[in-house]
Design a protein around this motif. Structure first.
Motif, PDB file in Angstrom:
ATOM      1  N   PRO A 105      38.628  17.480  48.973  1.00 33.67           N
ATOM      2  CA  PRO A 105      39.875  17.924  48.326  1.00 33.67           C
ATOM      3  C   PRO A 105      39.665  18.583  46.962  1.00 33.67           C
ATOM      4  O   PRO A 105      40.366  19.532  46.624  1.00 33.67           O
ATOM      5  N   GLN A 106      38.696  18.118  46.192  1.00 32.97           N
ATOM      6  CA  GLN A 106      38.431  18.732  44.887  1.00 32.97           C
ATOM      7  C   GLN A 106      37.893  20.152  45.051  1.00 32.97           C
ATOM      8  O   GLN A 106      38.240  21.042  44.285  1.00 32.97           O
ATOM      9  N   GLU A 107      37.025  20.358  46.045  1.00 33.63           N
ATOM     10  CA  GLU A 107      36.478  21.684  46.313  1.00 33.63           C
ATOM     11  C   GLU A 107      37.591  22.629  46.751  1.00 33.63           C
ATOM     12  O   GLU A 107      37.640  23.779  46.320  1.00 33.63           O
ATOM     13  N   LYS A 108      38.473  22.151  47.594  1.00 27.51           N
ATOM     14  CA  LYS A 108      39.595  22.967  48.060  1.00 27.51           C
ATOM     15  C   LYS A 108      40.501  23.330  46.890  1.00 27.51           C
ATOM     16  O   LYS A 108      40.942  24.471  46.769  1.00 27.51           O
ATOM     17  N   LEU A 109      40.753  22.367  46.011  1.00 29.52           N
ATOM     18  CA  LEU A 109      41.586  22.620  44.838  1.00 29.52           C
ATOM     19  C   LEU A 109      40.930  23.646  43.915  1.00 29.52           C
ATOM     20  O   LEU A 109      41.590  24.553  43.398  1.00 29.52           O
ATOM     21  N   ALA A 110      39.625  23.522  43.714  1.00 26.75           N
ATOM     22  CA  ALA A 110      38.900  24.478  42.874  1.00 26.75           C
ATOM     23  C   ALA A 110      38.978  25.884  43.462  1.00 26.75           C
ATOM     24  O   ALA A 110      39.200  26.864  42.740  1.00 26.75           O
ATOM     25  N   ARG A 111      38.806  25.991  44.773  1.00 29.11           N
ATOM     26  CA  ARG A 111      38.896  27.307  45.424  1.00 29.11           C
ATOM     27  C   ARG A 111      40.297  27.895  45.281  1.00 29.11           C
ATOM     28  O   ARG A 111      40.450  29.097  45.061  1.00 29.11           O
ATOM     29  N   ASN A 112      41.313  27.043  45.415  1.00 29.75           N
ATOM     30  CA  ASN A 112      42.686  27.529  45.281  1.00 29.75           C
ATOM     31  C   ASN A 112      42.968  28.040  43.872  1.00 29.75           C
ATOM     32  O   ASN A 112      43.632  29.064  43.700  1.00 29.75           O
ATOM     33  N   TRP A 113      42.462  27.339  42.860  1.00 28.24           N
ATOM     34  CA  TRP A 113      42.657  27.801  41.483  1.00 28.24           C
ATOM     35  C   TRP A 113      41.888  29.090  41.220  1.00 28.24           C
ATOM     36  O   TRP A 113      42.366  29.978  40.511  1.00 28.24           O
ATOM     37  N   ALA A 114      40.690  29.195  41.784  1.00 24.42           N
ATOM     38  CA  ALA A 114      39.915  30.430  41.629  1.00 24.42           C
ATOM     39  C   ALA A 114      40.650  31.599  42.286  1.00 24.42           C
ATOM     40  O   ALA A 114      40.719  32.696  41.737  1.00 24.42           O
ATOM     41  N   MET A 115      41.211  31.350  43.462  1.00 27.13           N
ATOM     42  CA  MET A 115      41.987  32.377  44.147  1.00 27.13           C
ATOM     43  C   MET A 115      43.226  32.743  43.318  1.00 27.13           C
ATOM     44  O   MET A 115      43.586  33.914  43.200  1.00 27.13           O
ATOM     45  N   ALA A 116      43.853  31.742  42.722  1.00 27.76           N
ATOM     46  CA  ALA A 116      45.043  31.982  41.903  1.00 27.76           C
ATOM     47  C   ALA A 116      44.732  32.868  40.702  1.00 27.76           C
ATOM     48  O   ALA A 116      45.580  33.672  40.292  1.00 27.76           O
ATOM     49  N   CYS A 117      43.531  32.740  40.151  1.00 26.23           N
ATOM     50  CA  CYS A 117      43.137  33.609  39.039  1.00 26.23           C
ATOM     51  C   CYS A 117      43.212  35.074  39.452  1.00 26.23           C
ATOM     52  O   CYS A 117      43.738  35.916  38.723  1.00 26.23           O
ATOM     53  N   HIS A 118      42.687  35.380  40.629  1.00 26.77           N
ATOM     54  CA  HIS A 118      42.688  36.760  41.102  1.00 26.77           C
ATOM     55  C   HIS A 118      44.078  37.218  41.517  1.00 26.77           C
ATOM     56  O   HIS A 118      44.456  38.362  41.249  1.00 26.77           O
ATOM     57  N   LEU A 119      44.843  36.340  42.145  1.00 26.87           N
ATOM     58  CA  LEU A 119      46.204  36.708  42.541  1.00 26.87           C
ATOM     59  C   LEU A 119      47.098  36.897  41.318  1.00 26.87           C
ATOM     60  O   LEU A 119      47.979  37.759  41.322  1.00 26.87           O
ATOM     61  N   ALA A 120      46.865  36.119  40.276  1.00 28.62           N
ATOM     62  CA  ALA A 120      47.631  36.298  39.036  1.00 28.62           C
ATOM     63  C   ALA A 120      47.365  37.671  38.433  1.00 28.62           C
ATOM     64  O   ALA A 120      48.222  38.236  37.763  1.00 28.62           O
ATOM     65  N   GLY A 121      46.177  38.208  38.704  1.00 29.12           N
ATOM     66  CA  GLY A 121      45.855  39.553  38.239  1.00 29.12           C
ATOM     67  C   GLY A 121      46.691  40.629  38.910  1.00 29.12           C
ATOM     68  O   GLY A 121      46.753  41.764  38.441  1.00 29.12           O
TER      69      GLY A 121
END
Length: 131
Positions: free
Chosen positions: A18-34
Motif C-alpha cells: 500500500p505504501q508503494e501504491k500511495l507513492a506511485r499515486n503521488w508521483a503521478m499526481a505531480c505530473h497530472l498537476a502539471g
C-alpha cells in the motif's frame, strides 16, 4: 467432451504494498498537476507540482524525484510558451505555439502514466533548475 473453462487471469507480478501504491499515486499526481493549466488555473503547471512536491517530498523519495522533474518541466514549458508567444510577432509562433501546447499535453500524460507504473520518467526537453 468440452475442455474446461479457464479461470480468469490474475495480473502478473507481485501485489503492490500500500505504501508503494500511495507513492506511485503521488508521483503521478505531480505530473497530472502539471496539466492543471489546461483547466484554467493560471500557472497551475508550476504551482500544482510545487505544492505536491513540497508536501510529500520528505515522505516518499519517488515523489521527491518526480516532483522536481514535473516542476522543472513546468518552468521549462513556461519559457517555451513565452518564446513561442513572442515569436508570433514574426509569424514563427503561429506554428511553434501549437507545437508547445501539444508537447506539454502529450509529455505530461506520458509522464503521469509512467509514474503510475513505478518508472522514473525524464521529460525529453527539460532544463533542470531544481536539482
Amino acid at each position: 467432451m468440452q475442455p474446461p473453462i479457464p479461470s480468469p487471469q490474475t495480473p502478473s507480478g507481485p501485489a503492490l504494498d500500500p505504501q508503494e501504491k500511495l507513492a506511485r499515486n503521488w508521483a503521478m499526481a505531480c505530473h497530472l498537476a502539471g496539466l492543471s493549466a489546461f483547466i484554467g488555473l493560471p500557472l497551475g503547471h508550476i504551482l500544482g507540482p510545487l505544492l505536491i512536491w513540497l508536501l510529500k517530498k520528505d515522505e516518499f523519495p519517488v515523489v521527491n524525484d518526480q516532483g522536481r522533474e514535473a516542476l522543472n518541466f513546468g518552468i521549462t514549458i513556461t519559457i517555451a510558451y513565452a518564446v513561442a508567444g513572442l515569436s508570433v510577432l514574426v509569424f514563427v509562433g503561429i506554428v511553434a505555439l501549437p507545437l508547445v501546447f501539444i508537447a506539454h499535453l502529450v509529455w505530461g500524460i506520458t509522464a503521469a502514466m509512467r509514474a503510475s507504473e513505478g518508472e522514473t520518467y525524464r521529460y525529453p526537453f527539460n532544463i533542470r533548475f531544481i536539482n
